[in-house]
Scaffold this motif. Sequence first.
Motif, PDB file in Angstrom:
ATOM      1  N   GLU A 157      97.140  12.953   6.850  1.00  0.00           N
ATOM      2  CA  GLU A 157      96.172  13.833   6.210  1.00  0.00           C
ATOM      3  C   GLU A 157      96.403  13.791   4.706  1.00  0.00           C
ATOM      4  O   GLU A 157      97.525  13.544   4.235  1.00  0.00           O
ATOM      5  CB  GLU A 157      96.275  15.263   6.738  1.00  0.00           C
ATOM      6  CG  GLU A 157      97.613  15.933   6.541  1.00  0.00           C
ATOM      7  CD  GLU A 157      97.638  17.323   7.167  1.00  0.00           C
ATOM      8  OE1 GLU A 157      96.657  17.699   7.818  1.00  0.00           O
ATOM      9  OE2 GLU A 157      98.654  18.017   6.981  1.00  0.00           O
TER      10      GLU A 157
ATOM     11  N   PRO B  93     102.164  11.560  15.784  1.00  0.00           N
ATOM     12  CA  PRO B  93     100.919  11.963  16.454  1.00  0.00           C
ATOM     13  C   PRO B  93     101.168  12.343  17.898  1.00  0.00           C
ATOM     14  O   PRO B  93     102.252  12.113  18.452  1.00  0.00           O
ATOM     15  CB  PRO B  93     100.074  10.698  16.389  1.00  0.00           C
ATOM     16  CG  PRO B  93     101.093   9.600  16.496  1.00  0.00           C
ATOM     17  CD  PRO B  93     102.325  10.105  15.769  1.00  0.00           C
TER      18      PRO B  93
ATOM     19  N   THR C  78      92.185  17.272  19.117  1.00  0.00           N
ATOM     20  CA  THR C  78      93.201  17.754  18.173  1.00  0.00           C
ATOM     21  C   THR C  78      92.763  17.619  16.721  1.00  0.00           C
ATOM     22  O   THR C  78      93.407  18.166  15.828  1.00  0.00           O
ATOM     23  CB  THR C  78      94.498  16.958  18.351  1.00  0.00           C
ATOM     24  OG1 THR C  78      94.237  15.582  18.013  1.00  0.00           O
ATOM     25  CG2 THR C  78      94.992  17.027  19.782  1.00  0.00           C
TER      26      THR C  78
ATOM     27  N   ALA D 193     100.119  10.357  12.453  1.00  0.00           N
ATOM     28  CA  ALA D 193      99.009  11.221  12.076  1.00  0.00           C
ATOM     29  C   ALA D 193      99.055  11.393  10.560  1.00  0.00           C
ATOM     30  O   ALA D 193     100.123  11.623   9.986  1.00  0.00           O
ATOM     31  CB  ALA D 193      99.121  12.569  12.772  1.00  0.00           C
TER      32      ALA D 193
ATOM     33  N   GLU E  30      93.104  15.150  14.909  1.00  0.00           N
ATOM     34  CA  GLU E  30      94.069  14.345  14.181  1.00  0.00           C
ATOM     35  C   GLU E  30      93.437  13.021  13.756  1.00  0.00           C
ATOM     36  O   GLU E  30      92.699  12.405  14.525  1.00  0.00           O
ATOM     37  CB  GLU E  30      95.280  14.020  15.061  1.00  0.00           C
ATOM     38  CG  GLU E  30      96.310  15.109  15.164  1.00  0.00           C
ATOM     39  CD  GLU E  30      97.535  14.599  15.903  1.00  0.00           C
ATOM     40  OE1 GLU E  30      98.645  14.961  15.506  1.00  0.00           O
ATOM     41  OE2 GLU E  30      97.389  13.849  16.888  1.00  0.00           O
TER      42      GLU E  30
ATOM     43  N   VAL F  94      94.715   9.440  13.213  1.00  0.00           N
ATOM     44  CA  VAL F  94      95.924   8.696  13.572  1.00  0.00           C
ATOM     45  C   VAL F  94      95.743   7.235  13.190  1.00  0.00           C
ATOM     46  O   VAL F  94      94.725   6.615  13.532  1.00  0.00           O
ATOM     47  CB  VAL F  94      96.230   8.812  15.073  1.00  0.00           C
ATOM     48  CG1 VAL F  94      97.460   7.983  15.442  1.00  0.00           C
ATOM     49  CG2 VAL F  94      96.444  10.274  15.465  1.00  0.00           C
TER      50      VAL F  94
END
Length: 683
Positions: free
Chosen positions: A398, A463, A430, A396, A432, A434
Amino acid sequence: MASYTTESIRAVALVGHGGAGKTTLAEALLFKAGAINAKGSVEKGNTVCDFDPQEKAAGHSLNAALANFAWEGVHVHLIDTPGYPDFAGQATAALAGVDTAVVVINAQTGIELATERMMTAAQARGLARMIVINKIDAENVDLPGLVGEIRERFGKECLLLDLPAHDRHEVVEVLEHAAGDADFDSIAHAHRELIDQLVEEDESLLARYLEDGKDPNAAELHAPFEKALRAGHLIPILFASARSGAGIAELLHVLASLAPNPAEGNPPLFYRGASVQAGVAFDAHPDPSRHVLAHVFKIVVDPYMGKVGVFRVHQGTVRKDSQLFVGEGRKPFKVAHLYQLQGKDYLEVDELVPGDIGAVAKVEEIDFDAVLHDSHDEDNIHLRPLEFPRPMQGLAVETRRKGDEQRLFDILHKLELEDPCFEVERHPTTHETVIRGLGEMHLRYKLEKMATQYKLELDTRLPLIPYRETITTGAEGHCRHKKQSGGAGQFGEVYLKAEPLPRGSGFEFVDHVKGGVIPGVFMPAVEKGVRQALTDGVISGFPVQDIRVIVHDGKTHPVDGKEVAFFSAGRKATVEAIRAAAAIVLEPIVGIEIVAPEAAIGDLTGDLSSRRGHITGTSPRPGGTASITGEVPLAEITDYASRLKSMTGGQGAYSIEFARYAQVPPQTQQKLAASFRLKDEDE
C-alpha cells in the motif's frame, strides 16, 4: 548495418544458473567478434548486457538483454538471460526468440537448479541445445568428473565437441581434428565418438563410412550435425574461459558453422484457433516474400522510448514504414521506427527478415506473447504458450502517501507488462493489493525499482494465503428472485446443480435448460451471477474452483423478467448448492528446493517436516553443499527466507514453485470459516 539473408542468421540464448558467467561470456564473444572495442566486467558494471543500474548494483543479471555481432559471414542475435530462479520468467521467455539454447555451466559449481530447468525447457520447445563449461581455468575444478555428471544427468547424447589443452589455457576442437594433446580424455577418442554419432543421421554417409572407413569432411557433416541437434540426438559439450578468452574463438566458429539457421531449426509452434487444444497447427515458413508473422517475446517499458515490443520474425519481411496488425486487432499500426538492440542502445534498421530479432516502440496495443502480422489471413494465429513457473511468493503493498493509489496501479501494470512471472492481485474480500513473484529477491527488485525509477514509496506486509474453495459432492441449488416496488418489478427463477471436478479443472458452466423456460437472452446473466458467487467464495471468502454448474430449469415473467433478477437468482442458487455440497477449503502446496551447506541438511529437513512438509529427496552438490527437494504448504513458509538465513548463516538459498492445491487441516478450515460472513447483495 550490413544486409544478410535468413540462412546467415543465428539466434542464440545463453541460459543457465546464476554465477555461471553468461554475461561475461557474452562480453567475450562480442569483443572477439569486434562488436565492442574493450571487454567490460560485471564487477565494474560496464558490460553490454548488464546495463540497468539495479543489475550493476546487484552484480548479476535481472533481465534478458539482447546483442548482435557478426562472425565468419554470419549475423548472430545473442540473448543473455538471468540465471537465478527468481528471474526465471525472463530466461524462459527468451526461448521463444531463438533456435539454439547454449546452457552455460560453472566449472566450479557444476550442474545447478537452473541448469536442469533450462535444459528441460529448451528440449520441450524443440530447440537445439549446446553446453558450455565456463571458468575452466578456475582453481579446484574437476572437468572429467563434471563431464561424467553431465552425461549421467542429461544422457549419452552429450558428446565432447572440443577439449581443454595446455593446462586449460587453450581449447582444441575435435570434429576436424582426429589427434592431438588434451588435458584429459583423448582427442582421437572424442573425435571418433562424434563421427560415429553424426554418420548415423545420414544413411548414405553411414554406408560409405562403413565401407571405406574414411571420415566425412566438415562440409558433409554440417547437415547431419544440424539434424542431430534438432532431434536432440546430440548435445555438444564445449569448454571456455570467458575471462582468459580460451575457447571463445572455437565457440564462435561452432555458432557460425554448425548451429542451425532459422530455415534449419525446428519450426515454431504456431496454431490457428482459440486455444492450443482446439487449434490447428499452422506452418510458418522462413520465406522473406510471404506475409509477415512475428512473435513478441519481451516487453520493455523504457523511460525514454516508452513501451517497446521485442519480437522474432518467423515469416515475411518487416520494413520500416510498413503496417502491422497486433493479434486480432482490426486497426494496423505504422512501423515508424524499426530497431535492433545492442544492450541499452537502440540501433535503427530498415528491415528485418525471417530469423531476425527486432523491436518497435510506442505501440500501446502490443503486449507480451502477441503475434504481429500484415494480413487478416493470419488472424487468430498464436504461438504455443511457454510454461512459466507460477509466482507464489507474495507481499501486500500500500502507498505511504494518500493519493498515490492510482499511480501505484499504473506502475504495477507496467511491471506486469515486462515480466510474465510478476502478477498483481486485488482481493475483493480483504481489499489487499498483492504483488506475487518467484521469490524474495524477485519482489525486492520490483520494490527497489518502484522506489528508484518511479519514486514511489510503499509499505509492505505478508499477504493472506491464496486459499481456494471447492466441493466434494453434488448438490442442488434454487432461487426465486422476486422484487416489486411499484411499476414493473423483477422476477427470475433458477434451478441448478453443482458437481465437483478433478483438481486443477477450473470451472465449467453448462446450460441444460429446455423449452425456453429461461430465455436465452437471460442465460448470460445467470452465468454472470454464478461466476460472481464463485469469485466471492461461500464458506471462507476465497474463490471456488474445480466445479461444474449445470442450470437445468427456471422460470421467467413476460413483464418482470430482467437480467438483474436472473443475475441475483444465479448467484444465490449457486451459494445454496455449494453450501449443500460438502465444501472444503484448499491451500496451495509448493515444490521447494533448498541448496545449503551439507552440515545444515539435517536441521533443514527436520524444520521442513515440522512445517507439514514432505521431503522427496536430498543430493550432494559440489563445494560441500547439498540440495533438498520436497513439498510444503505455502502458509508454512511465509517467513522462510529469514528462517533459512539463520539456520545456514546466510549460506542457504531456496526457490519455490506452485505444485497443487490440497485440503487444509480441519482446524484451519474452522478458523477461516468462523471469520467470514457472506455479504448479501441487498445489504
